[in-house]
Scaffold this active site. Structure first.
Site, PDB file in Angstrom:
ATOM      1  N   ASN A 174      43.785  34.873  30.674  1.00  0.00           N
ATOM      2  CA  ASN A 174      43.080  33.877  30.388  1.00  0.00           C
ATOM      3  C   ASN A 174      43.256  32.473  30.374  1.00  0.00           C
ATOM      4  OD1 ASN A 174      40.981  35.945  29.721  1.00  0.00           O
ATOM      5  ND2 ASN A 174      42.017  36.297  27.717  1.00  0.00           N
ATOM      6  N   GLY A 196      41.451  39.118  42.161  1.00  0.00           N
ATOM      7  CA  GLY A 196      40.695  39.769  42.259  1.00  0.00           C
ATOM      8  C   GLY A 196      39.472  39.597  41.390  1.00  0.00           C
ATOM      9  N   ASP A 197      38.751  40.692  41.085  1.00  0.00           N
ATOM     10  CA  ASP A 197      37.722  40.420  40.063  1.00  0.00           C
ATOM     11  C   ASP A 197      38.086  40.192  38.511  1.00  0.00           C
ATOM     12  OD1 ASP A 197      36.025  41.476  42.143  1.00  0.00           O
ATOM     13  OD2 ASP A 197      36.056  43.418  41.461  1.00  0.00           O
ATOM     14  N   SER A 240      43.522  43.954  43.110  1.00  0.00           N
ATOM     15  CA  SER A 240      43.421  45.253  43.528  1.00  0.00           C
ATOM     16  C   SER A 240      41.995  45.764  43.633  1.00  0.00           C
ATOM     17  CB  SER A 240      43.789  46.135  42.026  1.00  0.00           C
ATOM     18  OG  SER A 240      44.960  45.577  41.755  1.00  0.00           O
ATOM     19  N   ARG A 304      48.530  51.594  34.533  1.00  0.00           N
ATOM     20  CA  ARG A 304      48.656  50.322  35.371  1.00  0.00           C
ATOM     21  C   ARG A 304      49.756  50.562  36.326  1.00  0.00           C
ATOM     22  NH1 ARG A 304      44.994  46.533  34.214  1.00  0.00           N
ATOM     23  NH2 ARG A 304      46.134  45.227  35.622  1.00  0.00           N
ATOM     24  N   ARG A 310      45.703  54.002  40.529  1.00  0.00           N
ATOM     25  CA  ARG A 310      45.391  54.431  38.986  1.00  0.00           C
ATOM     26  C   ARG A 310      43.845  54.993  38.871  1.00  0.00           C
ATOM     27  NH1 ARG A 310      46.132  48.879  38.677  1.00  0.00           N
ATOM     28  NH2 ARG A 310      44.678  47.775  37.449  1.00  0.00           N
ATOM     29  N   GLU A 540      36.879  45.074  32.298  1.00  0.00           N
ATOM     30  CA  GLU A 540      37.263  44.825  31.013  1.00  0.00           C
ATOM     31  C   GLU A 540      36.558  45.701  29.932  1.00  0.00           C
ATOM     32  OE1 GLU A 540      37.325  41.150  27.719  1.00  0.00           O
ATOM     33  OE2 GLU A 540      36.251  40.786  29.393  1.00  0.00           O
TER      34      GLU A 540
END
Length: 586
Positions: A174, A196-197, A240, A304, A310, A540
């Site tokens: 953040n 990434g996202d 990722s 992770r 994963r 998230e």
């Protein structure tokens, strides 16, 4: 119109130029730069034409940029850099590469004239090109190559295009969001995320939150119509998962994304706001998922250390657990006359549905600069709430196709990027092999919605509640949640596969039998299934169950143009053999 024509006339330039030992006739108009070989006696003379909007830069001398910059300073030469297109097998989009041509002029004066005219044409016909960018690099995402990707590929191109950048390497979660919420952003034309996202989600939350603060709007109020963000967002894929980049560009390629940023492409994007009374608002563009997708994310967070693998591991384990969850889904359907999630269309560059939606979403705006003032501050989505109750394998909302390399067509192949709606996908409880069939169809061209336990609706908003009753009927409600609790109507229709937003599925004898999982696979996971799942909001975890979600049309703009069809590769601009030699794919 006359002023534009006069400007094009002033920018026009035509002369003879040489490329190596071959003579060409070069012509610059206001909108295009082309050169044609003149020494050939046959009719098949090679002509290359480049739109001025796709010229990346012009340099004196003989210049190379990638992989390393080199300059041979000569008095009569100049180099033009522009966009070249080529395809990649297995990709839904078009790769962009940096084309370059070195021209030789008869005199230095003519060379300076060409450089001046080309640079003036760029400024005149590419007004949305960024001059200064704020760049965030996530050094830990994906294979931890974000820093290398930016400095070896992106930064040299920005320098070529005359773009200055302020680079921040993030070191905590953040950090990018907090910077955008609190720091002075004056002078920046856009924000670029190298990651990434997850990094994109941080920037999304920061920019939307900052915009609402400056507009004195409460973003946590689900009745507020949020204001569009004035700054564009660019994505350099280095994570990722790069779902947002893939779904808006069609390829996961840093060079392609960097070129979209440089020429100032602009693609509006719908954003869904997820509300819960005890939590700040969360934003999503690709997936708000409960059940299977929530469980996969929750399990993957515990592994992770496995890296991108994963997700495959967690998906397999969650599938074998054979879970389903009871709940009530309520949604406001979108106008079925505008588009449908089953109409077999794809949202590509220049999408007509999204273009028409701009006029519908911003009826008072004359141009993009006035979009912010064209929304009402408070307005609920129009329409009546429709309610569906049952036991679900998954409940998902997506504002885009959510395509990725493993699922080329995505969760909802006909979803649109900027039509102000989302596609709500409800997967009823079913046997494990049928659910596997549904999942497998995401990897090929078969219709994943053409199954009796799956329904999809194009919606403007939806909400999810836990069911306190254990009855077998599904309720239909009016426009308020109070009516939902009273259960004013019970739907008794037979279960069918639907494409319209007003049809409902009910449990039949088959689904009743499936309520208690008794398959041979359930013994592979001996843990007791939880009563509730979690929500997966663009990667998230949201640790609550009951949510309200609203789609805000065209809330942000990306440096992209949507997925280009392969017909965008113009075969006639140069001979195919030369094109293949120049377009070397890694």
């Amino acid at each position: 119109m006359k002023a534009s024509s006069q400007m094009d006339t002033d920018l026009r330039l035509e002369s003879t130029l040489w490329i190596r030992s071959r003579r060409y006739r070069a012509v610059l108009t206001g909108w295009h730069f082309k050169w044609t070989e003149v020494d050939k006696k046959n009719r098949n003379k090679k002509t290359i034409q480049v739109p001025v909007s796709e010229v990346v830069g012009v340099e004196e001398g003989r210049v190379l940029i990638l992989p390393h910059k080199s300059v041979e300073d000569t008095d009569k030469d100049f180099t033009v850099f522009y966009i070249k297109r080529c395809s990649r097998v297995g990709s839904s989009g078009v790769l962009w590469r940096l084309g370059q041509t070195q021209f030789t002029c008869p005199s230095r004066a003519l060379r300076d004239q060409w450089i001046k005219h080309l640079q003036t044409a760029l400024k005149t016909h590419s007004p949305l090109r960024p001059n200064r960018l704020l760049v965030f690099i996530n050094p830990f995402g994906g294979k931890k190559k974000g820093h290398h990707i930016y400095h070896s590929i992106v930064a040299p191109l920005f320098e070529l295009a005359g773009i200055s950048s302020h680079v921040i390497v993030t070191h905590r979660a953040n950090q990018a969001r907090d910077y955008l919420l609190k720091k002075d952003l004056t002078g920046f034309d856009g924000v670029v995320c190298v990651g990434g996202d997850g990094m994109f989600s941080e920037i999304l939350h920061g920019l939307i939150g900052r915009t609402q603060q400056e507009a004195n709007l409460c973003e946590n109020d689900p009745t507020v119509s949020l204001q569009p963000c004035p700054l564009h967002v660019g994505i350099i894929p280095a994570g990722s998962t790069d779902c947002v980049c893939y779904a808006t560009v069609g390829v996961i390629d840093p060079l392609t994304s960097a070129l979209h940023i440089i020429i100032g492409d602009s693609q509006p994007l719908d954003v869904s706001a997820v509300h819960h009374p005890s939590s700040p608002v969360h934003y999503s563009v690709s997936l708000v998922g409960y059940g299977f997708y929530g469980d996969v994310l929750a399990l993957s967070e515990k592994h992770r250390w496995m890296g991108p693998l994963r997700y495959d591991y967690s998906g397999a384990m969650v599938y074998l657990s054979n879970r389903s969850y009871v709940g009530i889904v309520q949604y406001i359907p979108a106008d079925p006359l505008l588009s449908s999630p089953r109409d077999k269309t794809r949202c590509l560059a220049g999408c007509g549905v999204c273009s028409r939606s701009t006029e519908r979403l911003f009826p008072l705006s004359a141009d993009s600069a006035s979009l912010c003032s064209s929304r009402l501050n408070h307005s609920d989505p129009e329409g009546e709430w429709v309610s569906v109750k049952g036991r679900f394998k998954s409940v998902s909302l997506t504002c885009m196709s959510s395509s990725c390399p493993k699922s080329p067509l995505g969760l909802s192949p006909s979803a649109h990027l900027a039509d102000g709606t989302g596609d709500l996908i409800l997967v009823r409880n079913t046997d494990p092999l049928s659910f596997l069939k549904f999942l497998h169809r995401h990897t090929n061209s078969e219709d994943q919605f053409d199954l009796p336990f799956v329904e999809v609706h194009r919606v403007k908003a939806f909400r999810f509640f836990l069911s306190s009753e254990d009855d077998e009927g599904y309720k239909e409600v009016g426009s308020s949640s109070a009516e939902a609790e009273k259960g004013t109507k019970v739907c008794s229709a037979n279960p069918v596969s639907t494409s319209g937003s007003q049809q409902h599925l009910v449990e039949n004898d088959f689904e009743k039998k499936q309520k208690t999982p008794t398959s041979l696979l359930c013994g592979l996971c001996c843990r007791k299934s939880p009563a509730v799942s979690v929500w997966n909001c663009d990667g998230e975890i949201l640790p609550f169950t009951e949510i309200q979600c609203r789609v805000h049309g065209q809330l942000v703009r990306l440096y992209a143009r949507g997925i280009e069809d392969e017909t965008a590769i113009e075969d006639g601009t140069e001979d195919r053999e030369a094109s293949e030699r120049k377009c070397i794919l890694n």
